[in-house]
Design a protein around this motif. Structure first.
Motif, PDB file in Angstrom:
ATOM      1  N   ALA A 198       3.861   0.284 -10.009  1.00 52.08           N
ATOM      2  CA  ALA A 198       4.672  -0.485 -10.955  1.00 52.08           C
ATOM      3  C   ALA A 198       4.345  -1.969 -10.917  1.00 52.08           C
ATOM      4  O   ALA A 198       4.622  -2.698 -11.891  1.00 52.08           O
ATOM      5  CB  ALA A 198       6.160  -0.261 -10.655  1.00 52.08           C
ATOM      6  N   THR A 237       5.897   2.182 -20.020  1.00 50.44           N
ATOM      7  CA  THR A 237       7.169   2.382 -20.720  1.00 50.44           C
ATOM      8  C   THR A 237       6.996   2.959 -22.109  1.00 50.44           C
ATOM      9  O   THR A 237       7.983   3.294 -22.766  1.00 50.44           O
ATOM     10  CB  THR A 237       7.914   1.046 -20.824  1.00 50.44           C
ATOM     11  N   GLY A 273       2.151   6.507 -18.685  1.00 48.11           N
ATOM     12  CA  GLY A 273       3.050   6.130 -17.612  1.00 48.11           C
ATOM     13  C   GLY A 273       3.311   7.255 -16.629  1.00 48.11           C
ATOM     14  O   GLY A 273       3.191   8.436 -16.962  1.00 48.11           O
ATOM     15  N   ARG A 280       6.208   8.688 -13.939  1.00 47.07           N
ATOM     16  CA  ARG A 280       7.633   8.612 -13.634  1.00 47.07           C
ATOM     17  C   ARG A 280       7.874   8.892 -12.151  1.00 47.07           C
ATOM     18  O   ARG A 280       7.220   9.740 -11.540  1.00 47.07           O
ATOM     19  CB  ARG A 280       8.408   9.628 -14.480  1.00 47.07           C
ATOM     20  N   GLY A 324      12.472   7.003 -13.448  1.00 46.49           N
ATOM     21  CA  GLY A 324      12.116   5.675 -13.927  1.00 46.49           C
ATOM     22  C   GLY A 324      10.622   5.426 -13.846  1.00 46.49           C
ATOM     23  O   GLY A 324       9.883   6.141 -13.171  1.00 46.49           O
ATOM     24  N   PRO A 325      10.141   4.363 -14.502  1.00 46.40           N
ATOM     25  CA  PRO A 325       8.710   4.035 -14.471  1.00 46.40           C
ATOM     26  C   PRO A 325       8.241   3.722 -13.067  1.00 46.40           C
ATOM     27  O   PRO A 325       8.864   2.932 -12.361  1.00 46.40           O
ATOM     28  CB  PRO A 325       8.603   2.808 -15.383  1.00 46.40           C
TER      29      PRO A 325
END
Length: 453
Positions: free
Chosen positions: A43, A93, A120, A122, A127-128
């Protein structure tokens, strides 16, 4: 895809323990075995994975790449770094996959244009958690797309027939043109069927060519095959100019034959026209040679038989010359080829006995029509001999062409050309040639008759 165990563990995040074992080994093996270059970012934009294909394209090893933040300062120009990093991380995202083209730097300083597909990743909470990016050189991608486009075009719109034949010599893929030429209702009708069900005659030559390609590779030149296939109009003999390609799997370490690619085009009309042109040139040459030879004959009857000898070459097996008797009522055999074996046209010994042709005999019909008559037997071998005997022809005669002998406005007789079973029946162009020969023979006979008188 040369991620080591520590590299695979780095993708787990800083708060998770490194997990050794077959799972991390499998992940490293899968990454290194991929055909596409692959890298992954967490991230924060730090590289966590870097496989061998990425190392091959850019020259940077996994040890040099993993742990770096983005591409800035080493794999991309400084001026482009923010834009490249921003577009890559935007996939974290964004829904689905994002496709971009970037100019990256090789370790040796060279630039390479790559096409990337990024998506992306997860985390456990949904969430990312990062981004993975698969990339390849643009020219390699374009080559692949061209290959796919060519394949699609060949099997949809190509004017050539295209058939992929498996190692069992059964069609595996057939394009539209090939299906039409083979007389199939659609592209799938011929799939998996033996070639003998699609080709009526000539399948042995076709299968022999396919076996040769599988064993020794494609021939260096195109091959012309005469095949008989079924169509809505019945069986048709066609000439297909064919090229062959041996297909091998690109995924195997050693070439494994997958079958043969057969590309062909119908050239029947062109070949028939070529054969007809050759036939006309040969016949004109024979007429020319016959005229020169006949001009050296003192006896007009010898001139007539000489012309027939030249005419027989490549045209017929026998020639019979029947002339009208002195009273003009009956036909008398004047000259003929030997009935038992090949030989030149010669005068018949003891000529003068009228022939007992039955009513409707082709020679009599030719005289009545003042033209030509073509006929053929329609029975088996036993019927053929009786058919020829009834007409007082050699027993091997199967096809006949009788044409009238005319000179100075008078009918002098009939010349009959005969073919055996190993030759095709007489056609209209054959009749025209026979009439040309008959004109010269009649002139010589008329001269001989005038000389005798």
């Amino acid at each position: 895809m040369s991620a080591s165990k520590s590299e695979a563990a780095s993708a787990l995040g800083p708060d998770e323990p490194e997990r050794d074992g077959p799972g991390s080994d499998l992940l490293a093996a899968l990454l290194d075995g991929m055909d596409a270059a692959l890298c992954a970012f967490d991230a924060d934009g730090v590289i966590t994975h870097w496989n061998r294909e990425a190392e091959r394209i850019l020259g940077w090893s996994a040890e040099e790449a993993v742990g770096r933040r983005g591409f800035a300062g080493w794999a991309v120009r400084t001026a482009d770094a923010d834009d490249v990093q921003g577009r890559l991380m935007a996939a974290m995202t964004a829904p689905g996959r994002q496709v971009h083209e970037f100019a990256l730097l090789r370790k040796d300083g060279g630039r390479v244009l790559v096409r990337t597909q990024s998506a992306g990743v997860r985390g456990a909470d949904g969430g990312p958690a990062g981004v993975y990016c698969a990339f390849s050189e643009v020219h390699a991608q374009i080559d692949l797309e061209r290959s796919i486009a060519l394949s699609e075009a060949l099997f949809e719109d190509a004017s050539w027939g295209v058939v992929l034949v498996d190692v069992d010599l059964r069609p595996a893929v057939v394009n539209r043109q090939a299906a039409r030429m083979l007389g199939s209702a659609g592209r799938t009708t011929a799939l998996g069927r033996p070639l003998g069900e699609l080709v009526v005659q000539g399948v042995e030559e076709l299968e022999g060519a396919l076996h040769h390609v599988l064993a020794d590779g494609a021939p260096g030149a195109l091959v012309e095959l005469w095949l008989t296939v079924r169509s809505d109009e019945g069986e048709q003999r066609r000439c297909w100019r064919s090229g062959f390609l041996r297909l091998a799997s690109p995924l195997a370490e050693e070439p494994v034959p997958l079958g043969v690619g057969w590309l062909f085009q119908d050239v029947t009309q062109a070949k028939l026209a070529e054969q007809e042109a050759d036939r006309l040139r040969f016949r004109f040459s024979q007429l020319h040679r016959a005229a020169r030879a006949a001009a050296e004959c003192e006896d007009p009857i010898d001139a007539a038989t000489t012309r027939l000898d030249f005419a027989l070459a490549g045209f017929a097996d026998h020639a019979l010359v029947d002339v009208l008797s002195e009273d003009g009522e009956r036909l008398v055999r004047a000259a003929a080829t030997p009935s038992g074996a090949p030989g030149p046209v010669a005068r018949v010994a003891g000529a003068g006995i009228p022939l007992r042709y039955p009513q409707g005999h082709p020679a009599l019909q030719a005289m009545d029509r003042v033209g030509s008559v073509r006929t053929s037997t329609g029975g088996g071998p036993d019927r053929t001999e009786s058919w020829a005997a009834e007409r007082q022809w050699p027993r091997d005669a199967v096809h006949a062409l009788s044409t009238v002998l005319r000179s100075r406005g008078r009918t002098l007789g009939v010349v009959t050309f005969l073919r055996s079973a190993n030759r095709p029946r007489f056609e209209r162009p054959d009749a025209e040639y026979a009439e040309s020969v008959a004109t010269h023979v009649a002139a010589a006979l008329d001269l001989g008759r005038a000389h005798g008188e």
